[in-house]
Design a protein around this motif. Structure first.
Motif, PDB file in Angstrom:
ATOM      1  N   ALA A 190       0.610  -1.166  -0.130  1.00 43.94           N
ATOM      2  CA  ALA A 190      -0.127  -0.112  -0.137  1.00 43.94           C
ATOM      3  C   ALA A 190       0.911   1.285   0.206  1.00 43.94           C
ATOM      4  O   ALA A 190       0.351   2.346  -0.429  1.00 43.94           O
ATOM      5  N   ALA A 191       1.948   1.192   0.285  1.00 43.78           N
ATOM      6  CA  ALA A 191       2.901   2.285   0.470  1.00 43.78           C
ATOM      7  C   ALA A 191       3.454   2.601  -0.912  1.00 43.78           C
ATOM      8  O   ALA A 191       4.253   3.561  -1.135  1.00 43.78           O
ATOM      9  N   TYR A 192       3.534   1.818  -1.685  1.00 48.03           N
ATOM     10  CA  TYR A 192       4.034   1.769  -3.015  1.00 48.03           C
ATOM     11  C   TYR A 192       3.128   1.981  -4.243  1.00 48.03           C
ATOM     12  O   TYR A 192       3.193   1.042  -5.148  1.00 48.03           O
ATOM     13  N   HIS A 194       2.587   3.413  -6.999  1.00 48.41           N
ATOM     14  CA  HIS A 194       3.116   4.016  -8.175  1.00 48.41           C
ATOM     15  C   HIS A 194       3.770   2.484  -8.896  1.00 48.41           C
ATOM     16  O   HIS A 194       4.087   2.693  -9.820  1.00 48.41           O
ATOM     17  N   GLU A 195       3.822   1.646  -8.095  1.00 55.12           N
ATOM     18  CA  GLU A 195       4.300   0.248  -8.931  1.00 55.12           C
ATOM     19  C   GLU A 195       3.411  -0.585  -8.897  1.00 55.12           C
ATOM     20  O   GLU A 195       3.604  -1.738  -9.336  1.00 55.12           O
ATOM     21  N   THR A 196       2.261  -0.410  -8.835  1.00 58.70           N
ATOM     22  CA  THR A 196       0.858  -1.292  -8.984  1.00 58.70           C
ATOM     23  C   THR A 196      -0.162  -0.760  -9.907  1.00 58.70           C
ATOM     24  O   THR A 196       0.085   0.440 -10.526  1.00 58.70           O
ATOM     25  N   ASN A 197      -0.808  -1.648 -10.251  1.00 68.44           N
ATOM     26  CA  ASN A 197      -2.282  -1.438 -11.026  1.00 68.44           C
ATOM     27  C   ASN A 197      -3.370  -1.651 -10.069  1.00 68.44           C
ATOM     28  O   ASN A 197      -3.791  -2.835 -10.137  1.00 68.44           O
ATOM     29  N   ASP A 198      -3.933  -0.673  -9.571  1.00 67.23           N
ATOM     30  CA  ASP A 198      -4.770  -0.909  -8.456  1.00 67.23           C
ATOM     31  C   ASP A 198      -6.192  -1.366  -8.986  1.00 67.23           C
ATOM     32  O   ASP A 198      -6.748  -0.434  -9.852  1.00 67.23           O
ATOM     33  N   MET A 199      -6.752  -2.576  -8.892  1.00 62.08           N
ATOM     34  CA  MET A 199      -8.044  -3.099  -9.494  1.00 62.08           C
ATOM     35  C   MET A 199      -9.256  -2.626  -8.627  1.00 62.08           C
ATOM     36  O   MET A 199     -10.293  -2.683  -9.103  1.00 62.08           O
ATOM     37  N   VAL A 200      -9.196  -2.043  -7.390  1.00 64.25           N
ATOM     38  CA  VAL A 200     -10.280  -1.480  -6.696  1.00 64.25           C
ATOM     39  C   VAL A 200     -10.686  -0.096  -7.354  1.00 64.25           C
ATOM     40  O   VAL A 200     -11.546   0.233  -7.660  1.00 64.25           O
ATOM     41  N   THR A 235      -7.309  -8.199  -0.670  1.00 58.04           N
ATOM     42  CA  THR A 235      -7.257  -9.222   0.245  1.00 58.04           C
ATOM     43  C   THR A 235      -7.234  -8.777   1.691  1.00 58.04           C
ATOM     44  O   THR A 235      -8.083  -9.111   2.443  1.00 58.04           O
ATOM     45  N   VAL A 236      -6.567  -7.748   1.868  1.00 58.19           N
ATOM     46  CA  VAL A 236      -6.326  -6.881   3.206  1.00 58.19           C
ATOM     47  C   VAL A 236      -6.063  -5.635   3.043  1.00 58.19           C
ATOM     48  O   VAL A 236      -6.008  -4.949   1.964  1.00 58.19           O
ATOM     49  N   GLN A 237      -5.993  -4.810   4.045  1.00 60.86           N
ATOM     50  CA  GLN A 237      -6.255  -3.393   4.131  1.00 60.86           C
ATOM     51  C   GLN A 237      -4.842  -2.796   3.661  1.00 60.86           C
ATOM     52  O   GLN A 237      -4.999  -1.528   2.967  1.00 60.86           O
ATOM     53  N   ASN A 238      -3.795  -3.359   3.624  1.00 59.20           N
ATOM     54  CA  ASN A 238      -2.438  -2.746   3.345  1.00 59.20           C
ATOM     55  C   ASN A 238      -1.865  -3.616   2.066  1.00 59.20           C
ATOM     56  O   ASN A 238      -0.537  -3.157   1.893  1.00 59.20           O
ATOM     57  N   ILE A 239      -2.632  -4.255   1.166  1.00 57.45           N
ATOM     58  CA  ILE A 239      -2.124  -4.648   0.107  1.00 57.45           C
ATOM     59  C   ILE A 239      -3.189  -4.017  -1.039  1.00 57.45           C
ATOM     60  O   ILE A 239      -4.429  -3.866  -1.044  1.00 57.45           O
ATOM     61  N   ILE A 240      -2.550  -3.376  -2.120  1.00 59.68           N
ATOM     62  CA  ILE A 240      -3.070  -2.898  -3.155  1.00 59.68           C
ATOM     63  C   ILE A 240      -3.722  -4.184  -4.183  1.00 59.68           C
ATOM     64  O   ILE A 240      -3.087  -4.921  -4.259  1.00 59.68           O
ATOM     65  N   ALA A 241      -4.886  -3.876  -4.368  1.00 63.76           N
ATOM     66  CA  ALA A 241      -5.665  -5.188  -4.933  1.00 63.76           C
ATOM     67  C   ALA A 241      -5.293  -5.676  -6.418  1.00 63.76           C
ATOM     68  O   ALA A 241      -5.111  -4.734  -7.461  1.00 63.76           O
ATOM     69  N   GLU A 242      -4.842  -6.560  -6.554  1.00 62.42           N
ATOM     70  CA  GLU A 242      -4.377  -6.967  -8.058  1.00 62.42           C
ATOM     71  C   GLU A 242      -5.713  -7.745  -8.995  1.00 62.42           C
ATOM     72  O   GLU A 242      -5.377  -7.632 -10.015  1.00 62.42           O
TER      73      GLU A 242
END
Length: 376
Positions: A190-192, A194-200, A235-242
């Motif tokens: 969740a802290a990064y 910019h390195e993800t593509n957030d599906m939420v 999955t949980v509150q501190n992981i950006i959703a895949e």
């Protein structure tokens, strides 16, 4: 205390054993047990998957009159506290198909004992609530062998008083389609972000865009509904959703509008794929064709009903509800009507409690109608 009607008793038995589409094994066994108990040399019984066909030969047949009753339940946990509540946890006859079956058995029982000139075909159809039993049942060998010249069905209506028959010629129920959209991007901490593509975020954007279809892509003089009833993601509150999944329904008053809506959905999903650099899949699940009542037969039934003593006639409007009986009406002239059952809670509600007085009223009315139709 007055004696319980035999078909109300049957309804209570069936209410206790709801089963979902193509898993109606106890229901089929119950129906077959009853049918074999009244079978005579004018009755033929054939099964199709978990469904049943029953043909009753007429004395001087010129046509075959069909009657369809759906037999499946819903994955809903019952909350009625009835003495005969569902014994199958998390399943319930929350759409009144227990009424539909008991009424069909009542009408069938009468004509097993009292012959009319024309043939009758009773169809106990599985999987109306999904994945859809009418369309494949129409293609069965038995249906092709015994295909009726006209066909009738009813659906309970909690909003109408007991004894009301509500119907209209032409379009009664909408075209419907399920809608499932799966999005897959790149998850991460969740802290990064910019390195993800957030599906939420992608799912939220898509929900808003989908709502623009009805307001901006459908003729204002037409009607359509797109409802997203469920969103899952992460999955949980501190992981950006895949991954994220949207589940919903589409309803239109004509087949052309359904095609336009789906075309626009595909375009918006392609935009989400490009904008969020993600993967996406669309699944339309079960799709039901509109219930379009044949005008001449429906008007004749309306006149017959309006003159009947046992029921009250009401000329209703079309509804955005869906029913796979539309696939039968697509090939066979006929109609569906609403039967008033006066319940505080509506269809698909865990506390639906239809008034059982409607069962014998419907049986009487249909017996009278089929006697009139089958001897004329």
């Amino acid at each position: 205390m007055s004696q319980l009607s035999p078909f109300v008793a049957i309804r209570r038995d069936l209410h206790q054993i709801p089963e979902i589409g193509f898993q109606e094994f106890k229901t089929q066994a119950y129906l077959l047990n009853y049918l074999h108990s009244i079978q005579n040399d004018r009755m033929e019984i054939e099964t199709w998957r978990t469904g049943i066909f029953v043909r009753i030969a007429g004395t001087n047949p010129r046509k075959t009159i069909g009657y369809r009753a759906d037999i499946d339940g819903l994955p809903i946990k019952e909350q009625t506290e009835l003495a005969f509540a569902s014994q199958h946890e998390d399943y319930m006859h929350a759409c009144g198909h227990d009424f539909h079956m008991s009424i069909a058995l009542g009408v069938l029982t009468h004509f097993a004992k009292h012959a009319i000139e024309d043939n009758l075909l009773f169809i106990f159809q599985p999987a109306e609530e999904g994945p859809g039993g009418a369309e494949p049942m129409m293609k069965s060998e038995t249906m092709q062998k015994w295909k009726p010249d006209m066909i009738v069905a009813l659906h309970v209506a909690p909003e109408y008083p007991v004894g009301t028959i509500a119907v209209k010629e032409g379009l009664l129920f909408a075209n419907t389609s399920e809608l499932f959209i799966d999005l897959k991007g790149k998850g991460g901490h969740a802290a990064y972000p910019h390195e993800t593509n957030d599906m939420v975020i992608a799912a939220c954007q898509l929900v808003g865009q989908l709502q623009s279809i009805v307001s901006r892509n459908v003729n204002p003089l037409d009607s359509a509904v797109i409802t997203i009833g469920k969103i899952t993601g992460g999955t949980v509150q501190n992981i950006i959703a895949e991954e994220a999944r949207l589940e919903g329904t589409i309803r239109t008053l004509n087949a052309e509008s359904m095609n336009k809506v789906k075309s626009r959905i595909r375009a918006l999903v392609e935009g989400i794929k490009a904008g969020f650099e993600c993967e996406a899949e669309i699944d339309y699940g079960s799709m039901y064709y509109q219930v379009d009542n044949e005008e001449q037969l429906t008007r004749e039934f309306m006149k017959f009903t309006d003159e009947a003593a046992e029921v009250d006639f009401y000329h209703c409007k079309e509804a955005m509800t869906g029913e796979d009986f539309g696939y039968m009406l697509k090939e066979i002239p006929g109609f569906m009507f609403w039967l008033g059952v006066q319940s505080e809670y509506g269809l698909h509600h865990a506390k639906l409690n239809p008034n059982e007085r409607a069962i014998d009223l419907a049986i009487t009315h249909l017996v009278n109608y089929f006697t009139f139709k089958g001897n004329s």
